[in-house]
Structures are given as structure tokens and as C-alpha cells.
Design a protein around this motif. Structure first.
Motif, PDB file in Angstrom:
ATOM      1  N   LYS A 116      45.843  51.743  48.984  1.00  0.00           N
ATOM      2  CA  LYS A 116      46.457  52.456  48.489  1.00  0.00           C
ATOM      3  C   LYS A 116      45.667  53.409  47.756  1.00  0.00           C
ATOM      4  O   LYS A 116      44.993  53.890  47.049  1.00  0.00           O
ATOM      5  CB  LYS A 116      47.323  52.206  47.495  1.00  0.00           C
ATOM      6  CG  LYS A 116      48.766  50.385  47.424  1.00  0.00           C
ATOM      7  CD  LYS A 116      49.036  49.997  47.033  1.00  0.00           C
ATOM      8  CE  LYS A 116      49.849  49.030  46.897  1.00  0.00           C
ATOM      9  NZ  LYS A 116      50.494  47.976  45.954  1.00  0.00           N
ATOM     10  N   LEU A 117      46.676  54.825  48.053  1.00  0.00           N
ATOM     11  CA  LEU A 117      46.603  56.074  47.297  1.00  0.00           C
ATOM     12  C   LEU A 117      47.080  56.166  46.344  1.00  0.00           C
ATOM     13  O   LEU A 117      48.601  56.046  46.049  1.00  0.00           O
ATOM     14  CB  LEU A 117      46.488  56.998  47.910  1.00  0.00           C
ATOM     15  CG  LEU A 117      46.065  57.473  49.506  1.00  0.00           C
ATOM     16  CD1 LEU A 117      46.371  58.458  50.437  1.00  0.00           C
ATOM     17  CD2 LEU A 117      44.342  57.650  49.235  1.00  0.00           C
ATOM     18  N   SER A 118      46.091  56.573  44.735  1.00  0.00           N
ATOM     19  CA  SER A 118      47.099  56.839  42.839  1.00  0.00           C
ATOM     20  C   SER A 118      46.342  57.827  43.141  1.00  0.00           C
ATOM     21  O   SER A 118      45.427  58.463  42.799  1.00  0.00           O
ATOM     22  CB  SER A 118      47.369  55.749  42.882  1.00  0.00           C
ATOM     23  OG  SER A 118      45.043  54.994  42.686  1.00  0.00           O
ATOM     24  N   PRO A 119      47.328  58.601  41.889  1.00  0.00           N
ATOM     25  CA  PRO A 119      46.900  59.333  40.885  1.00  0.00           C
ATOM     26  C   PRO A 119      45.828  58.813  40.545  1.00  0.00           C
ATOM     27  O   PRO A 119      45.524  57.792  40.124  1.00  0.00           O
ATOM     28  CB  PRO A 119      47.964  59.623  39.912  1.00  0.00           C
ATOM     29  CG  PRO A 119      48.906  59.245  40.415  1.00  0.00           C
ATOM     30  CD  PRO A 119      48.595  57.524  41.647  1.00  0.00           C
ATOM     31  N   ILE A 120      45.001  60.276  40.476  1.00  0.00           N
ATOM     32  CA  ILE A 120      43.289  60.003  38.992  1.00  0.00           C
ATOM     33  C   ILE A 120      43.527  59.343  38.062  1.00  0.00           C
ATOM     34  O   ILE A 120      43.229  58.619  37.741  1.00  0.00           O
ATOM     35  CB  ILE A 120      42.530  61.666  39.405  1.00  0.00           C
ATOM     36  CG1 ILE A 120      42.461  61.870  40.624  1.00  0.00           C
ATOM     37  CG2 ILE A 120      41.773  61.317  38.869  1.00  0.00           C
ATOM     38  CD1 ILE A 120      42.065  63.082  40.652  1.00  0.00           C
ATOM     39  N   PRO A 163      44.485  48.524  40.090  1.00  0.00           N
ATOM     40  CA  PRO A 163      43.819  47.338  39.775  1.00  0.00           C
ATOM     41  C   PRO A 163      43.130  47.001  39.907  1.00  0.00           C
ATOM     42  O   PRO A 163      42.364  46.387  39.588  1.00  0.00           O
ATOM     43  CB  PRO A 163      44.729  47.094  41.096  1.00  0.00           C
ATOM     44  CG  PRO A 163      44.610  48.219  42.101  1.00  0.00           C
ATOM     45  CD  PRO A 163      44.932  49.225  41.881  1.00  0.00           C
ATOM     46  N   ILE A 164      41.936  48.230  39.712  1.00  0.00           N
ATOM     47  CA  ILE A 164      40.819  48.594  39.430  1.00  0.00           C
ATOM     48  C   ILE A 164      40.251  48.492  37.772  1.00  0.00           C
ATOM     49  O   ILE A 164      40.592  49.503  36.850  1.00  0.00           O
ATOM     50  CB  ILE A 164      40.289  49.277  39.775  1.00  0.00           C
ATOM     51  CG1 ILE A 164      39.997  49.653  41.527  1.00  0.00           C
ATOM     52  CG2 ILE A 164      38.377  50.005  39.787  1.00  0.00           C
ATOM     53  CD1 ILE A 164      39.821  50.757  42.394  1.00  0.00           C
ATOM     54  N   ILE A 182      32.857  45.439  42.898  1.00  0.00           N
ATOM     55  CA  ILE A 182      33.493  46.577  43.911  1.00  0.00           C
ATOM     56  C   ILE A 182      34.283  46.530  44.736  1.00  0.00           C
ATOM     57  O   ILE A 182      34.156  45.831  45.717  1.00  0.00           O
ATOM     58  CB  ILE A 182      32.694  48.111  44.521  1.00  0.00           C
ATOM     59  CG1 ILE A 182      31.324  48.135  43.511  1.00  0.00           C
ATOM     60  CG2 ILE A 182      33.160  49.145  45.271  1.00  0.00           C
ATOM     61  CD1 ILE A 182      30.120  48.797  44.237  1.00  0.00           C
ATOM     62  N   VAL A 183      35.812  46.440  44.346  1.00  0.00           N
ATOM     63  CA  VAL A 183      36.933  45.926  45.029  1.00  0.00           C
ATOM     64  C   VAL A 183      37.475  47.188  45.989  1.00  0.00           C
ATOM     65  O   VAL A 183      38.115  48.066  44.550  1.00  0.00           O
ATOM     66  CB  VAL A 183      37.705  45.525  44.430  1.00  0.00           C
ATOM     67  CG1 VAL A 183      38.827  44.676  45.457  1.00  0.00           C
ATOM     68  CG2 VAL A 183      37.302  43.697  43.998  1.00  0.00           C
ATOM     69  N   LYS A 184      37.134  46.835  47.771  1.00  0.00           N
ATOM     70  CA  LYS A 184      37.932  48.307  48.115  1.00  0.00           C
ATOM     71  C   LYS A 184      38.956  47.499  48.803  1.00  0.00           C
ATOM     72  O   LYS A 184      38.392  46.589  49.772  1.00  0.00           O
ATOM     73  CB  LYS A 184      37.517  49.131  48.694  1.00  0.00           C
ATOM     74  CG  LYS A 184      36.206  49.826  48.061  1.00  0.00           C
ATOM     75  CD  LYS A 184      35.745  50.970  48.469  1.00  0.00           C
ATOM     76  CE  LYS A 184      34.715  52.294  47.970  1.00  0.00           C
ATOM     77  NZ  LYS A 184      34.642  53.242  48.693  1.00  0.00           N
ATOM     78  N   GLY A 185      40.141  48.014  49.143  1.00  0.00           N
ATOM     79  CA  GLY A 185      41.174  47.238  49.930  1.00  0.00           C
ATOM     80  C   GLY A 185      41.280  45.576  49.800  1.00  0.00           C
ATOM     81  O   GLY A 185      40.648  44.616  48.997  1.00  0.00           O
ATOM     82  N   LEU A 201      28.644  41.264  51.192  1.00  0.00           N
ATOM     83  CA  LEU A 201      30.194  42.290  50.960  1.00  0.00           C
ATOM     84  C   LEU A 201      31.198  40.800  51.716  1.00  0.00           C
ATOM     85  O   LEU A 201      30.599  40.044  52.564  1.00  0.00           O
ATOM     86  CB  LEU A 201      29.447  43.034  52.611  1.00  0.00           C
ATOM     87  CG  LEU A 201      30.962  43.458  53.695  1.00  0.00           C
ATOM     88  CD1 LEU A 201      31.955  44.534  52.691  1.00  0.00           C
ATOM     89  CD2 LEU A 201      31.108  44.179  54.677  1.00  0.00           C
ATOM     90  N   ILE A 202      31.715  40.728  51.351  1.00  0.00           N
ATOM     91  CA  ILE A 202      32.644  39.465  51.332  1.00  0.00           C
ATOM     92  C   ILE A 202      33.831  40.229  51.717  1.00  0.00           C
ATOM     93  O   ILE A 202      34.601  41.589  50.962  1.00  0.00           O
ATOM     94  CB  ILE A 202      33.448  39.013  50.153  1.00  0.00           C
ATOM     95  CG1 ILE A 202      31.785  38.587  49.806  1.00  0.00           C
ATOM     96  CG2 ILE A 202      34.357  37.582  50.143  1.00  0.00           C
ATOM     97  CD1 ILE A 202      32.249  38.226  48.128  1.00  0.00           C
ATOM     98  N   LEU A 203      35.075  40.245  53.129  1.00  0.00           N
ATOM     99  CA  LEU A 203      35.832  41.037  53.515  1.00  0.00           C
ATOM    100  C   LEU A 203      36.753  39.848  53.581  1.00  0.00           C
ATOM    101  O   LEU A 203      36.708  38.370  54.671  1.00  0.00           O
ATOM    102  CB  LEU A 203      35.257  41.404  55.069  1.00  0.00           C
ATOM    103  CG  LEU A 203      35.903  42.033  55.545  1.00  0.00           C
ATOM    104  CD1 LEU A 203      36.692  43.577  54.700  1.00  0.00           C
ATOM    105  CD2 LEU A 203      35.483  42.800  57.286  1.00  0.00           C
ATOM    106  N   ASP A 204      37.963  39.573  53.832  1.00  0.00           N
ATOM    107  CA  ASP A 204      38.846  38.817  53.805  1.00  0.00           C
ATOM    108  C   ASP A 204      38.391  37.358  53.086  1.00  0.00           C
ATOM    109  O   ASP A 204      38.868  36.304  54.077  1.00  0.00           O
ATOM    110  CB  ASP A 204      39.211  39.086  55.518  1.00  0.00           C
ATOM    111  CG  ASP A 204      40.237  39.585  55.349  1.00  0.00           C
ATOM    112  OD1 ASP A 204      40.950  40.384  54.845  1.00  0.00           O
ATOM    113  OD2 ASP A 204      40.108  40.568  56.676  1.00  0.00           O
TER     114      ASP A 204
END
Length: 183
Positions: free
Chosen positions: A32-36, A42-43, A63-66, A84-87
Motif C-alpha cells: 500500500k502507498l501511504s503518507p510518510i 504496519p511497519i 524487512i517486510v515489503k508486501g 528471502l521469504i516469499l508468500d
């Protein structure tokens, strides 16, 4: 005259491509794009992105990204583990060595490596670009590498192949490390 028209056409095409890329840019899946200054982000501070220009901090970082998670372990401000962990599935894991000693003596280059973090699998070390080298296991889990005919050597491309044990949570991975001797 034709060269001018081709140059003008390429310039227009380049400008159109740049405008399209910036106007219709896609965001990564699940991000999600969120304001600064949004406090509902959620991070958490322990999972913030570590930028290359910032000073690396000690310890373990998620480091969580999506729907992807990058796990990193820094010891003495050096990266020693990355995964790297994906899904929910681990894609790769890299265990980087600590170089305790390296020097040139006569026409041989000596390098001692060890791994500061424990692992249950095995790591095979090779130097693909160097035909003349010897690997020797020393005490305290130190691996000594001797490269012959090394007078003009400026860097070493080490190749690691991690093979997990049966009870290991890590996956089989192959990765490179470029060790720079002289710039």
C-alpha cells in the motif's frame, strides 16, 4: 536530414516512455502507498528498510515489503546472513563468511574464512575463475584458501553452495561473494 528526423523521433519516443513510466507506474503486489507521517503504518521500527547509505545496525532484522520478508543478520556492522521469504516460502538463504586473515606471500595469496553463525547444513566453497588453488580445513571451523600465481590478483570471486541438512529450515542456495584485494 534523415539523421535529424530519426534523432527527433527517438527523442519523442524517449520522452513518451518516461512520461508513461512515471504516470502509470505499478505498485508491487500487496503493498500500500501511504503518507510518510502516517502513524497507522504496519511497519514497526525494527522492520524498517536499511538503506545502503545509512549505517548498518547490529543484530537480526526483518524487512517486510508486501508479501515478502527479507531477513538479515549483521555482526560488527557486516552482513553475515540474508534470506528471502516469499508468500511464506523461503526462496534463498546466503550465509556469508568472516575473513579473519588475508595476505600475499611470494606468489601465493592466503585467505582464512570462517562462519560466525551456526548452521546445520554444509557449504561447498569454490573459486570458479581461478584454476590453481587449494582449500584446507583448519581447526575451529576455519577454511584456509591458498591461491597460486597470485601476483596480479586484484579480487577473488568466491562461490558458495549451501546444502541443507534433513532437519534444516534453510533451503539449498548457490551464491557469489566478490572479495576485493586491491583497488
Amino acid at each position: 536530414m534523415e539523421k535529424k528526423l530519426v534523432l527527433q523521433g527517438l527523442t519523442i519516443l524517449l520522452i513518451f516512455s518516461l512520461l508513461a513510466a512515471t504516470s502509470f507506474a505499478c505498485k508491487p503486489k500487496g503493498e500500500k502507498l501511504s503518507p510518510i507521517n502516517d502513524n497507522s503504518s504496519p511497519i514497526k521500527p525494527s522492520t524498517e528498510v536499511i538503506k545502503a547509505t545509512s549505517k548498518k545496525t547490529e543484530g537480526f532484522h526483518n524487512i517486510v515489503k508486501g508479501d515478502s520478508i527479507i531477513q538479515r543478520l549483521f555482526l560488527n556492522e557486516k552482513l553475515h546472513y540474508e534470506s528471502l521469504i516469499l508468500d511464506g516460502k523461503r526462496v534463498y538463504n546466503h550465509i556469508y563468511p568472516q575473513i579473519s586473515d588475508s595476505f600475499l606471500f611470494e606468489d601465493k595469496y592466503y585467505l582464512k574464512i570462517s562462519y560466525p553463525i551456526p548452521f546445520s547444513g554444509t557449504i561447498e566453497t569454490t573459486i570458479p575463475d581461478c584454476p590453481d588453488y587449494v582449500l584446507t580445513d583448519l581447526e575451529n571451523a576455519i577454511l584456509q584458501i591458498v591461491i597460486y600465481n597470485a601476483l596480479d590478483l586484484s579480487n577473488i570471486d568466491l562461490k558458495f553452495n549451501y546444502s541443507p541438512s534433513k532437519k534444516d529450515s534453510l533451503v539449498s542456495s548457490e551464491y557469489l561473494l566478490n572479495y576485493v584485494i586491491f583497488n
